[in-house]
Design a protein around this motif. Structure first.
Motif, PDB file in Angstrom:
ATOM      1  N   ALA A 165      30.359  21.399 -32.384  1.00 17.15           N
ATOM      2  CA  ALA A 165      31.049  22.007 -33.527  1.00 17.15           C
ATOM      3  C   ALA A 165      30.221  23.220 -33.915  1.00 17.15           C
ATOM      4  N   ASP A 166      30.879  24.334 -34.136  1.00 19.77           N
ATOM      5  CA  ASP A 166      30.220  25.588 -34.493  1.00 19.77           C
ATOM      6  C   ASP A 166      30.712  25.991 -35.881  1.00 19.77           C
ATOM      7  N   PHE A 167      29.817  25.932 -36.867  1.00 17.64           N
ATOM      8  CA  PHE A 167      30.143  26.324 -38.234  1.00 17.64           C
ATOM      9  C   PHE A 167      29.414  27.625 -38.523  1.00 17.64           C
ATOM     10  N   SER A 168      30.155  28.662 -38.874  1.00 20.80           N
ATOM     11  CA  SER A 168      29.480  29.939 -39.144  1.00 20.80           C
ATOM     12  C   SER A 168      30.220  30.737 -40.208  1.00 20.80           C
ATOM     13  N   SER A 169      29.458  31.599 -40.844  1.00 16.44           N
ATOM     14  CA  SER A 169      29.994  32.539 -41.817  1.00 16.44           C
ATOM     15  C   SER A 169      29.586  33.928 -41.328  1.00 16.44           C
ATOM     16  N   SER A 180      48.924  49.157 -37.072  1.00 10.68           N
ATOM     17  CA  SER A 180      48.912  47.786 -37.569  1.00 10.68           C
ATOM     18  C   SER A 180      47.916  46.931 -36.793  1.00 10.68           C
ATOM     19  N   TRP A 181      46.903  47.573 -36.238  1.00 13.13           N
ATOM     20  CA  TRP A 181      45.880  46.882 -35.447  1.00 13.13           C
ATOM     21  C   TRP A 181      44.521  47.518 -35.706  1.00 13.13           C
ATOM     22  N   SER A 182      43.475  46.816 -35.310  1.00 10.92           N
ATOM     23  CA  SER A 182      42.129  47.361 -35.459  1.00 10.92           C
ATOM     24  C   SER A 182      41.147  46.612 -34.574  1.00 10.92           C
ATOM     25  N   PRO A 183      40.244  47.324 -33.926  1.00  8.15           N
ATOM     26  CA  PRO A 183      39.088  46.646 -33.325  1.00  8.15           C
ATOM     27  C   PRO A 183      38.112  46.304 -34.456  1.00  8.15           C
ATOM     28  N   TYR A 184      37.276  45.296 -34.237  1.00  9.61           N
ATOM     29  CA  TYR A 184      36.315  44.917 -35.262  1.00  9.61           C
ATOM     30  C   TYR A 184      35.038  44.380 -34.616  1.00  9.61           C
ATOM     31  N   ALA A 185      33.991  44.332 -35.409  1.00  8.23           N
ATOM     32  CA  ALA A 185      32.716  43.754 -34.991  1.00  8.23           C
ATOM     33  C   ALA A 185      32.261  42.811 -36.094  1.00  8.23           C
ATOM     34  N   TYR A 186      31.483  41.802 -35.718  1.00  4.71           N
ATOM     35  CA  TYR A 186      30.999  40.858 -36.722  1.00  4.71           C
ATOM     36  C   TYR A 186      29.604  40.352 -36.378  1.00  4.71           C
ATOM     37  N   PHE A 187      28.912  39.885 -37.393  1.00  4.35           N
ATOM     38  CA  PHE A 187      27.648  39.176 -37.235  1.00  4.35           C
ATOM     39  C   PHE A 187      27.507  38.223 -38.416  1.00  4.35           C
ATOM     40  N   GLY A 188      26.658  37.221 -38.268  1.00  7.82           N
ATOM     41  CA  GLY A 188      26.528  36.274 -39.359  1.00  7.82           C
ATOM     42  C   GLY A 188      25.449  35.246 -39.120  1.00  7.82           C
ATOM     43  N   LEU A 189      25.654  34.097 -39.734  1.00  5.62           N
ATOM     44  CA  LEU A 189      24.719  32.993 -39.667  1.00  5.62           C
ATOM     45  C   LEU A 189      25.533  31.714 -39.553  1.00  5.62           C
ATOM     46  N   GLY A 190      25.047  30.774 -38.752  1.00  2.00           N
ATOM     47  CA  GLY A 190      25.812  29.554 -38.580  1.00  2.00           C
ATOM     48  C   GLY A 190      24.974  28.393 -38.103  1.00  2.00           C
ATOM     49  N   PHE A 191      25.676  27.307 -37.802  1.00  2.00           N
ATOM     50  CA  PHE A 191      25.047  26.092 -37.306  1.00  2.00           C
ATOM     51  C   PHE A 191      25.826  25.574 -36.108  1.00  2.00           C
ATOM     52  N   LEU A 192      25.103  25.117 -35.108  1.00  2.00           N
ATOM     53  CA  LEU A 192      25.686  24.469 -33.941  1.00  2.00           C
ATOM     54  C   LEU A 192      25.335  22.997 -34.032  1.00  2.00           C
ATOM     55  N   THR A 193      26.334  22.141 -34.011  1.00  2.87           N
ATOM     56  CA  THR A 193      26.106  20.701 -34.005  1.00  2.87           C
ATOM     57  C   THR A 193      26.556  20.162 -32.662  1.00  2.87           C
ATOM     58  N   ILE A 194      25.642  19.499 -31.971  1.00  2.63           N
ATOM     59  CA  ILE A 194      25.963  18.841 -30.706  1.00  2.63           C
ATOM     60  C   ILE A 194      26.195  17.373 -31.022  1.00  2.63           C
ATOM     61  N   PHE A 195      27.429  16.907 -30.777  1.00  2.00           N
ATOM     62  CA  PHE A 195      27.779  15.520 -31.083  1.00  2.00           C
ATOM     63  C   PHE A 195      27.381  14.565 -29.980  1.00  2.00           C
ATOM     64  N   SER A 196      27.631  14.959 -28.752  1.00  2.00           N
ATOM     65  CA  SER A 196      27.295  14.095 -27.627  1.00  2.00           C
ATOM     66  C   SER A 196      26.982  14.966 -26.434  1.00  2.00           C
ATOM     67  N   SER A 197      26.232  14.396 -25.527  1.00  2.00           N
ATOM     68  CA  SER A 197      25.873  15.156 -24.345  1.00  2.00           C
ATOM     69  C   SER A 197      25.829  14.235 -23.147  1.00  2.00           C
ATOM     70  N   SER A 198      25.997  14.832 -21.987  1.00  2.00           N
ATOM     71  CA  SER A 198      25.874  14.088 -20.731  1.00  2.00           C
ATOM     72  C   SER A 198      25.202  15.004 -19.718  1.00  2.00           C
ATOM     73  N   THR A 216      21.563  19.380 -34.862  1.00  2.00           N
ATOM     74  CA  THR A 216      22.150  20.547 -35.511  1.00  2.00           C
ATOM     75  C   THR A 216      21.097  21.643 -35.541  1.00  2.00           C
ATOM     76  N   LYS A 217      21.461  22.840 -35.094  1.00  2.00           N
ATOM     77  CA  LYS A 217      20.515  23.950 -35.014  1.00  2.00           C
ATOM     78  C   LYS A 217      21.134  25.226 -35.586  1.00  2.00           C
TER      79      LYS A 217
END
Length: 163
Positions: free
Chosen positions: A29-33, A50-68, A77-78
């Motif tokens: 799960a990736d939670f970011s603002s 009625s269109w536009s290119p855009y760029a973004y940056f921010g801060l967020g959290f990556l949650t790994i629920f399960s792995s194999s 969560t990182k």
């Protein structure tokens, strides 16, 4: 966002990857603002496009629920730094379709299971313990505009007002 991260050395491009033969598969799960900058004014009533290119940056959290990945459980969560570019198109002033490409820097070096190399093979160090992992994101979106907040003093950069 919810999804998965996966990678494999099953069809390697280099000899070291053939020896390493690593793989990983995570549910995430990736939670970011993010702060977004639209390069064109596409929402105004007098807008030519009625269109536009855009760029973004921010801060967020990556949650790994399960792995194999075969080595260990990485449920964690990182912190992440999302950065990206995209393109959006306003459809009939109520819908917006978009496409974006981004990367996320993760302050963690075990997503792929190759941070410090395999200690059983002293001749190789497959990972770099001085770097952290990154992952990429490609997405298509469709948004619905629920309401519009009217601005009592519309901003016009070409208009001069005296107080």
């Amino acid at each position: 966002g919810f999804g998965g991260l996966k990678g494999s050395d099953q069809n390697p491009l280099d000899p070291a990857a053939a020896i390493r033969f690593a793989s990983f598969d995570h549910k995430i799960a990736d939670f970011s603002s993010v702060m977004e900058y639209d390069f064109l004014n596409y929402k105004g009533k007098k807008s030519i496009v009625s269109w536009s290119p855009y760029a973004y940056f921010g801060l967020g959290f990556l949650t790994i629920f399960s792995s194999s990945n075969g080595t260990k459980d990485l449920s964690t969560t990182k912190l992440t730094i999302p950065v990206g570019i995209g393109f959006k198109h306003l459809i009939r002033r109520r819908f917006m379709a978009g496409f974006e490409v981004g990367v996320r820097r993760v302050f963690f070096d075990e997503i792929d299971g190759i941070s410090e190399g395999d200690l059983s093979q002293k001749d190789f160090q497959f990972g770099n313990p001085n770097d952290t992992d990154w992952y990429s994101f490609v997405g298509v979106s469709l948004s619905f505009i629920i309401y519009k907040i009217p601005c009592p003093f519309p901003y016009d950069p070409n208009e001069w007002r005296e107080n």
